[in-house]
Design an enzyme around this catalytic site. Sequence first.
Site, PDB file in Angstrom:
ATOM      1  N   ARG A   1       0.800  -1.221   0.000  1.00 28.92           N
ATOM      2  CA  ARG A   1       0.000   0.000   0.000  1.00 28.92           C
ATOM      3  C   ARG A   1       0.838   1.280   0.000  1.00 28.92           C
ATOM      4  NH1 ARG A   1      -5.182  -0.904   2.330  1.00 28.92           N
ATOM      5  NH2 ARG A   1      -5.669   1.261   1.949  1.00 28.92           N
TER       6      ARG A   1
ATOM      7  N   HIS B   1      -7.490  -2.858  -7.624  1.00 31.98           N
ATOM      8  CA  HIS B   1      -7.224  -2.180  -6.353  1.00 31.98           C
ATOM      9  C   HIS B   1      -8.515  -2.009  -5.560  1.00 31.98           C
ATOM     10  CE1 HIS B   1      -4.334   0.074  -3.909  1.00 31.98           C
ATOM     11  NE2 HIS B   1      -5.286   0.957  -3.664  1.00 31.98           N
TER      12      HIS B   1
ATOM     13  N   TYR C   1     -16.426  14.733 -13.205  1.00 37.28           N
ATOM     14  CA  TYR C   1     -16.256  15.913 -14.047  1.00 37.28           C
ATOM     15  C   TYR C   1     -14.920  15.935 -14.790  1.00 37.28           C
ATOM     16  CZ  TYR C   1     -20.112  17.625 -11.141  1.00 37.28           C
ATOM     17  OH  TYR C   1     -21.296  17.761 -10.490  1.00 37.28           O
TER      18      TYR C   1
END
Length: 749
Positions: free
Chosen positions: A32, A78, A122
């Site tokens: 990680r 993931h 967006y």
Amino acid sequence: MDREQEQIIRTEYSELMQKSYIDYAMSVIVSRALPDVRDGLKPVQRRTLYDMYELGIRYDRPYRKCARIVGDTMGKYHPHGDSSIYESLVVMAQDFKKGLPLVDGHGNFGSIEGDGAAAMRYTEARLQKVTQDAFLSDLDKDVVDFGPNFDETEKEPQVLPVRLPNLLVNGSEGIAVGMVTSTPPHNLGEVIDAVKATILNHKITTEELMQYIQGPDFPTGGIVINKDDLLSVYETGTGKIRLRGRVEIEKLKGGKERIVITEIPYTMMGANIGKFLNDIAGLVENKTTTDIVDISNQSSKDGIRIVLELRKNADTQNIINMLYKKTRLEDTFGVNMLAVANGKPETLGLKAIIEHHIDFQFELATRKYKNLLGKEKAKQEIQEGLIKACDVIDLIIEILRGSKNREQVKKCLVEGITEGIRFRTKASEKAAAKLHFTENQANAILDMRLYKLIGLEIEALEAEHAQTLKNIAAYEDILTNYRSMAKVIMKDLDRLKKEYASERKTSIENAKAAVFEEKKMEEAEVVVLIDRFGYTRSVDLSVYERNKESADAENRFVVHCLNTDKLCIFTDTGRLHLLKVADLPYGRFRDKGTPLDNLCNYSSTEEEILRIEGLNAVKSTNLLFATQQGMIKKVEGKEFDVSKRTIASTKLTDGDKLIAVLLIGEEEQIVLQSTDGYFLRFMLEEVPVKKKAAIGVRGMKMNAKDQLLQVHLLTPNGDDIAIYKDKEVHLNRLRISKRDAKAVKTRVS
């Protein structure tokens, strides 16, 4: 479950917890939080880039919605939440955080001033050209290992075939369990030169490497001011880098100047820019400087521009030094070059990181050219078969016309078996029996089209064969000769440097420590006013005298002192709060002021103020302390001249509290008054001088439920009066007794 089959394993709980936590910690560290030294990427970054590659979101194709990229990455590789994936994607697209952005973002991807990126629905993104060219281009050549994803439905690369030392170029920051990584970014061109130098000289030292890598190169520019410390940082992989922003002085009309900050330390990015502006405003408000008249942030997408307007004849260099000393315009970047190397976390120096990168490049090149060599040898086999077939094409056509099926032709071409095939002549049959093509060559011959028999096509085939032999020789030379492989790797590095390297942004130098000389405040008499709500301010003595009646009536405390003095604020909890008078708001009489709670550690909800005096007045005399349970003592005032903002002014027993703190002047006698109306008068000299950490001595004997209410210091030849049950008590008429005597109940007339 059947008891005979039941199996109970007994284990120590602490051992189980320890093992579980270690497993969790290693998972966070390796899977990680920490980058791999080979490609310089954390798992989430690697998976995001690979997913974009798989989706075909290349640099020369249209942008795709980030929500699509994040969703696909989370679903396939993931499964740790969309926020971590999107944050990683955003950071890889921000050119003010990465020296070499890996993602080309389209839309609002945040700003250097801490504005967050727009929602992923967006924004759009695609790979940068350098990412496709130097990070992903050889994935189809079997140069890295692939492993199963979290649910074993997909395959993902264990590491990307990155051909640049990305850990150094882009740096890395991350917090794992019990460890943290913080690697600064560097200049691409310099790092490539250092890699090439190491390939040519394995015994190169860190000091020699620093002839190529001057130091960190932060995207925000700035100045590294401790050049001499960098060698130690790069040898050990840990240390501190001192950073300064870049400052310019612009001259204006009328002899005025202004300070313009054009580059900031890398550590100041984000919300720290706003804090920096607030810190400057605070320096102006508390009068650390009076030369800054205006602050404006004129930064835009073109770069940082923070402007400080100065008074005429201001000491500009002294103000710049003040900014370095008292704000984050000079800051520290803590270096800890921690990365996963050979499957475990390791702190690496500069040379070690480069050596790991070079080993990885040779591994990639070996696997790549073995793969290419195998393909060229397969082509060679086919080409030689086709060339040989052209020489006996008439015989092959005769075999084809006389055979019943493909398998029969194939056996004849490979093994020379002519049984079942009709030949025109015995000579043709004998010649066919001597054919010994390989199986691959036989398949190629059978798949060959007739136009290949054209003369020009045969010539092209022979030329292609010659090129194949040349390629095979070149690949075998690369695989067997270290120098040849090194030459190929360095040639590729030169190409990447030429196309993607940029000028250095951060300057490296040795700078002197900033020395800021605070202008000494002109000493003047002021009056501190504190109203009943705790609002505090200071005014000039002349202002107070003009408004004396109103000031005395409206304020609970009126303290005369110097503006260079400190206020001593004694509370009933036995605490003393020290506050610089210069830190108080100074101005007009009718200004509201600032709550005392906001200026020091005093809490109006937990303690009550007994007395406020200037430190100069306190130091020049002794103080008398008295508590509710009747304990009294004298303390030398100089004991309270300390640097701490809050101290214990006296020691109290459980349940007791301070009721009086008095400055001792010319008084010779003391009167203690209890809540039940008992008064005791004795000589002040009987009260011993104690340290502030002492409890004191008993002042007078009291009944169990009685408490000390008030303390009076009697002035010589005076007529001091106390009030008890709305009646006056003349203290100078009381009988003089001894300390710790039993007081007599006083009759009131």
